[in-house]
Design a protein around this motif. Structure first.
Motif, PDB file in Angstrom:
ATOM      1  N   ILE A  50      11.715 -33.589 -16.678  1.00 28.57           N
ATOM      2  CA  ILE A  50      10.638 -34.467 -16.214  1.00 28.57           C
ATOM      3  C   ILE A  50      10.269 -35.473 -17.296  1.00 28.57           C
ATOM      4  CG2 ILE A  50       8.179 -34.474 -15.609  1.00 28.57           C
ATOM      5  CD1 ILE A  50       8.768 -31.800 -14.106  1.00 28.57           C
ATOM      6  N   LEU A  51      10.202 -35.031 -18.540  1.00 29.27           N
ATOM      7  CA  LEU A  51       9.894 -35.946 -19.643  1.00 29.27           C
ATOM      8  C   LEU A  51      10.989 -37.002 -19.793  1.00 29.27           C
ATOM      9  CD1 LEU A  51       8.556 -33.396 -22.283  1.00 29.27           C
ATOM     10  CD2 LEU A  51       7.236 -35.127 -21.068  1.00 29.27           C
ATOM     11  N   ASP A  52      12.238 -36.593 -19.703  1.00 28.84           N
ATOM     12  CA  ASP A  52      13.345 -37.554 -19.806  1.00 28.84           C
ATOM     13  C   ASP A  52      13.279 -38.578 -18.678  1.00 28.84           C
ATOM     14  OD1 ASP A  52      14.255 -36.265 -22.051  1.00 28.84           O
ATOM     15  OD2 ASP A  52      15.813 -35.117 -21.012  1.00 28.84           O
ATOM     16  N   ALA A  53      12.999 -38.093 -17.457  1.00 26.57           N
ATOM     17  CA  ALA A  53      12.956 -39.004 -16.315  1.00 26.57           C
ATOM     18  C   ALA A  53      11.810 -39.999 -16.432  1.00 26.57           C
ATOM     19  CB  ALA A  53      12.822 -38.205 -15.015  1.00 26.57           C
ATOM     20  N   SER A  54      10.723 -39.599 -17.091  1.00 25.09           N
ATOM     21  CA  SER A  54       9.568 -40.493 -17.227  1.00 25.09           C
ATOM     22  C   SER A  54       9.767 -41.551 -18.302  1.00 25.09           C
ATOM     23  CB  SER A  54       8.311 -39.685 -17.553  1.00 25.09           C
ATOM     24  OG  SER A  54       8.342 -39.228 -18.909  1.00 25.09           O
ATOM     25  N   GLY A  55      10.751 -41.326 -19.182  1.00 20.14           N
ATOM     26  CA  GLY A  55      10.948 -42.241 -20.302  1.00 20.14           C
ATOM     27  C   GLY A  55      10.065 -41.931 -21.490  1.00 20.14           C
ATOM     28  N   SER A  56       9.464 -40.737 -21.518  1.00 23.42           N
ATOM     29  CA  SER A  56       8.583 -40.366 -22.615  1.00 23.42           C
ATOM     30  C   SER A  56       9.358 -40.204 -23.924  1.00 23.42           C
ATOM     31  CB  SER A  56       7.863 -39.056 -22.291  1.00 23.42           C
ATOM     32  OG  SER A  56       7.147 -38.580 -23.406  1.00 23.42           O
ATOM     33  N   THR A  57       8.777 -40.704 -24.992  1.00 21.31           N
ATOM     34  CA  THR A  57       9.330 -40.502 -26.337  1.00 21.31           C
ATOM     35  C   THR A  57       8.345 -39.730 -27.210  1.00 21.31           C
ATOM     36  OG1 THR A  57       8.467 -42.650 -27.054  1.00 21.31           O
ATOM     37  CG2 THR A  57      10.733 -42.589 -26.221  1.00 21.31           C
ATOM     38  N   ALA A  58       7.390 -39.059 -26.583  1.00 23.76           N
ATOM     39  CA  ALA A  58       6.368 -38.324 -27.325  1.00 23.76           C
ATOM     40  C   ALA A  58       6.984 -37.161 -28.094  1.00 23.76           C
ATOM     41  CB  ALA A  58       5.306 -37.798 -26.365  1.00 23.76           C
TER      42      ALA A  58
END
Length: 244
Positions: A50-58
């Motif tokens: 889910i994080l990868d799909a959102s584009g998150s770099t946190a």
């Protein structure tokens, strides 16, 4: 140490269940708290997807999720568990985070989820932002293509524990049961009772069953047990409706 805490509903396992607001919040967060549960590596993997799909770099900050002390009475057990989760959230950081900390919440933070109650235990109290997500109930009714309620009819949302202890809620013609590891629909009189059951809703592993309880109960029980053994975990819910 956590000044801003964002609770982001992520649906029931599909990256497509995250709203546009939720995806933006994941991109804007400085850190993501990631619970690690023994024997449930798939759950951490789904969160990372889910994080990868959102584009998150946190920055991802993992912590080991505690288990409940089953020797305690139920209310005491839950309270002690919540205290320990809050402690581990704070202990996961060796220095104050440089921005908002996000937690990915299965379903929605408002519905049979204790993340908001755990957040209240943090000292000092952080500023809390909630981003709503797709609930398990929405995913269930959509998967079965059914309305949640009858015409002008009430809906009761309850747990397997309460269904077992109290039976069918008075005045209800539709009930949704969550957190039921024991398939307590089997405790009810099946006459005229229809069930719509679903597990891993919205994911590629989604399983659906529906029909009269008298005819489908054994199939649901066997299917649920086999799925749990295969994956090591299961998230399921069901809707019950009595025929008029």
């Amino acid at each position: 140490m956590i000044r801003d805490l964002w609770l982001i509903g992520i649906g029931t396992g599909s990256p497509r269940h995250v709203t546009l607001e939720g995806a933006q919040a994941l991109r804007d967060a400085a850190a993501i708290l990631l619970p690690l549960k023994a024997g449930k590596d798939d759950l951490a993997h789904l969160r990372r997807r889910i994080l990868d799909a959102s584009g998150s770099t946190a920055r991802i900050v993992p912590f080991d999720y505690p288990v409940r002390d089953e020797s305690l009475p139920y209310q005491d057990r839950v309270a002690a568990w919540h205290d320990e989760i809050a402690r581990r959230w704070q202990a996961a950081f060796d220095a104050p985070p440089d921005g908002p900390v996000a937690l990915l919440v299965w379903g929605d933070p408002s519905l049979y989820d204790s993340t908001l109650r755990i957040a209240e235990r943090l000292e000092p109290r952080p500023r809390v932002r909630v981003v709503p997500g797709i609930t398990a109930i929405q995913a269930l009714t959509a998967a079965h293509a059914i309305p949640l309620n009858t015409v002008n009819g009430p809906v009761t949302i309850t747990t397997g524990r309460r269904l077992h202890d109290e039976g069918w809620p008075p005045g209800a013609d539709t009930i949704v049961v969550m957190l039921d590891a024991e398939c307590r629909f089997r405790d009810l009189d099946p006459a005229g009772l229809h069930i719509w059951w679903g597990a891993y809703l919205g994911s590629e592993d989604q399983i659906l069953r529906s029909g009269p309880v008298a005819e489908t109960a054994d199939d649901i029980l066997a299917t649920r047990q086999a799925a749990r053994e295969r994956h090591g975990w299961i998230m399921d819910t069901y809707l019950l409706r009595r025929a008029p």
